[in-house]
Scaffold this motif. Sequence first.
Motif, PDB file in Angstrom:
ATOM      1  N   LYS A 163      -7.943   5.269   2.330  1.00 32.01           N
ATOM      2  CA  LYS A 163      -7.699   6.188   1.225  1.00 32.01           C
ATOM      3  C   LYS A 163      -7.951   5.492  -0.101  1.00 32.01           C
ATOM      4  O   LYS A 163      -8.504   6.066  -1.022  1.00 32.01           O
ATOM      5  CB  LYS A 163      -6.261   6.727   1.249  1.00 32.01           C
ATOM      6  CG  LYS A 163      -6.018   7.729   2.324  1.00 32.01           C
ATOM      7  CD  LYS A 163      -6.876   8.944   2.080  1.00 32.01           C
ATOM      8  CE  LYS A 163      -6.600  10.038   3.053  1.00 32.01           C
ATOM      9  NZ  LYS A 163      -7.541  11.148   2.899  1.00 32.01           N
ATOM     10  N   LYS A 164      -7.546   4.246  -0.171  1.00 30.51           N
ATOM     11  CA  LYS A 164      -7.743   3.457  -1.384  1.00 30.51           C
ATOM     12  C   LYS A 164      -9.226   3.311  -1.667  1.00 30.51           C
ATOM     13  O   LYS A 164      -9.673   3.526  -2.781  1.00 30.51           O
ATOM     14  CB  LYS A 164      -7.093   2.082  -1.223  1.00 30.51           C
ATOM     15  CG  LYS A 164      -7.332   1.157  -2.393  1.00 30.51           C
ATOM     16  CD  LYS A 164      -6.592  -0.151  -2.214  1.00 30.51           C
ATOM     17  CE  LYS A 164      -7.143  -0.912  -1.038  1.00 30.51           C
ATOM     18  NZ  LYS A 164      -6.596  -2.247  -0.916  1.00 30.51           N
TER      19      LYS A 164
ATOM     20  N   LEU B  59       0.825  -1.204   0.000  1.00 31.01           N
ATOM     21  CA  LEU B  59       0.000   0.000   0.000  1.00 31.01           C
ATOM     22  C   LEU B  59       0.865   1.261   0.000  1.00 31.01           C
ATOM     23  O   LEU B  59       0.559   2.236  -0.691  1.00 31.01           O
ATOM     24  CB  LEU B  59      -0.938   0.011   1.211  1.00 31.01           C
ATOM     25  CG  LEU B  59      -2.112  -0.968   1.172  1.00 31.01           C
ATOM     26  CD1 LEU B  59      -2.784  -1.032   2.538  1.00 31.01           C
ATOM     27  CD2 LEU B  59      -3.113  -0.572   0.101  1.00 31.01           C
TER      28      LEU B  59
ATOM     29  N   VAL C 206      -3.970   1.800  -4.454  1.00 33.63           N
ATOM     30  CA  VAL C 206      -3.686   3.127  -3.933  1.00 33.63           C
ATOM     31  C   VAL C 206      -2.584   3.709  -4.810  1.00 33.63           C
ATOM     32  O   VAL C 206      -1.702   2.999  -5.239  1.00 33.63           O
ATOM     33  CB  VAL C 206      -3.147   3.023  -2.476  1.00 33.63           C
ATOM     34  CG1 VAL C 206      -2.684   4.352  -1.966  1.00 33.63           C
ATOM     35  CG2 VAL C 206      -4.197   2.441  -1.587  1.00 33.63           C
TER      36      VAL C 206
ATOM     37  N   SER D 174       1.150   4.197  -3.007  1.00 31.04           N
ATOM     38  CA  SER D 174       0.544   5.481  -2.637  1.00 31.04           C
ATOM     39  C   SER D 174       1.306   6.671  -3.209  1.00 31.04           C
ATOM     40  O   SER D 174       2.527   6.691  -3.232  1.00 31.04           O
ATOM     41  CB  SER D 174       0.500   5.607  -1.113  1.00 31.04           C
ATOM     42  OG  SER D 174      -0.020   6.861  -0.758  1.00 31.04           O
ATOM     43  N   LYS D 175       0.569   7.688  -3.648  1.00 30.30           N
ATOM     44  CA  LYS D 175       1.172   8.943  -4.101  1.00 30.30           C
ATOM     45  C   LYS D 175       1.219   9.977  -2.979  1.00 30.30           C
ATOM     46  O   LYS D 175       1.667  11.098  -3.184  1.00 30.30           O
ATOM     47  CB  LYS D 175       0.390   9.513  -5.288  1.00 30.30           C
ATOM     48  CG  LYS D 175       0.593   8.722  -6.536  1.00 30.30           C
ATOM     49  CD  LYS D 175      -0.087   9.373  -7.712  1.00 30.30           C
ATOM     50  CE  LYS D 175       0.115   8.523  -8.951  1.00 30.30           C
ATOM     51  NZ  LYS D 175      -0.612   9.081 -10.103  1.00 30.30           N
ATOM     52  N   LEU D 176       0.774   9.599  -1.810  1.00 30.77           N
ATOM     53  CA  LEU D 176       0.802  10.512  -0.661  1.00 30.77           C
ATOM     54  C   LEU D 176       2.239  10.708  -0.180  1.00 30.77           C
ATOM     55  O   LEU D 176       3.087   9.835  -0.334  1.00 30.77           O
ATOM     56  CB  LEU D 176      -0.045   9.943   0.485  1.00 30.77           C
ATOM     57  CG  LEU D 176      -1.529   9.752   0.178  1.00 30.77           C
ATOM     58  CD1 LEU D 176      -2.209   9.020   1.323  1.00 30.77           C
ATOM     59  CD2 LEU D 176      -2.207  11.078  -0.105  1.00 30.77           C
TER      60      LEU D 176
ATOM     61  N   SER E  19       0.939   5.690  -5.797  1.00 32.63           N
ATOM     62  CA  SER E  19       2.286   5.379  -5.344  1.00 32.63           C
ATOM     63  C   SER E  19       2.962   6.399  -4.437  1.00 32.63           C
ATOM     64  O   SER E  19       2.891   7.578  -4.707  1.00 32.63           O
ATOM     65  CB  SER E  19       3.113   5.151  -6.585  1.00 32.63           C
ATOM     66  OG  SER E  19       4.427   5.019  -6.277  1.00 32.63           O
ATOM     67  N   CYS E  20       3.661   5.965  -3.374  1.00 31.73           N
ATOM     68  CA  CYS E  20       4.357   6.835  -2.423  1.00 31.73           C
ATOM     69  C   CYS E  20       5.829   6.927  -2.806  1.00 31.73           C
ATOM     70  O   CYS E  20       6.618   6.083  -2.448  1.00 31.73           O
ATOM     71  CB  CYS E  20       4.244   6.293  -0.996  1.00 31.73           C
ATOM     72  SG  CYS E  20       5.133   7.259   0.225  1.00 31.73           S
TER      73      CYS E  20
ATOM     74  N   ILE F 292       0.949  10.479   5.051  1.00 28.08           N
ATOM     75  CA  ILE F 292       0.701   9.124   5.562  1.00 28.08           C
ATOM     76  C   ILE F 292       0.899   9.083   7.070  1.00 28.08           C
ATOM     77  O   ILE F 292       0.051   8.573   7.800  1.00 28.08           O
ATOM     78  CB  ILE F 292       1.586   8.081   4.859  1.00 28.08           C
ATOM     79  CG1 ILE F 292       1.211   7.996   3.371  1.00 28.08           C
ATOM     80  CG2 ILE F 292       1.448   6.713   5.533  1.00 28.08           C
ATOM     81  CD1 ILE F 292       2.145   7.143   2.531  1.00 28.08           C
TER      82      ILE F 292
ATOM     83  N   LEU G 228      -4.114   3.869   4.827  1.00 31.33           N
ATOM     84  CA  LEU G 228      -3.950   3.742   3.379  1.00 31.33           C
ATOM     85  C   LEU G 228      -5.086   2.944   2.747  1.00 31.33           C
ATOM     86  O   LEU G 228      -5.547   3.272   1.653  1.00 31.33           O
ATOM     87  CB  LEU G 228      -2.594   3.121   3.043  1.00 31.33           C
ATOM     88  CG  LEU G 228      -1.399   4.027   3.320  1.00 31.33           C
ATOM     89  CD1 LEU G 228      -0.093   3.277   3.117  1.00 31.33           C
ATOM     90  CD2 LEU G 228      -1.446   5.277   2.452  1.00 31.33           C
TER      91      LEU G 228
END
Length: 77
Positions: A58-59, A10, A70, A14-16, A72-73, A21, A55
């Motif tokens: 959020k997804k 995840l 989700v 996550s782009k967070l 991308s982080c 996060i 996460l």
Amino acid sequence: MDLLQRTTELIKASKLTYREIADGAGVDIQWFAKFKQGRIGDPGVSKVQAVHDFLASKKGAASGDAASDVPSCNHAA
């Protein structure tokens, strides 16, 4: 797949930012940065669960479906 593996996936998806996060999960930014970098041998299930739950929520909110991906982080702390 266990909680740690799923949480790691995840995070990667996550782009967070790290801060988004960490704040959303209620964990310290320094802890999260070390966790993402694999520098914590035993990160503790409660913190990993908090990151996972944040996460995963959020997804589900982004797609309306908790089973979707989700973003991308890739942001540094």
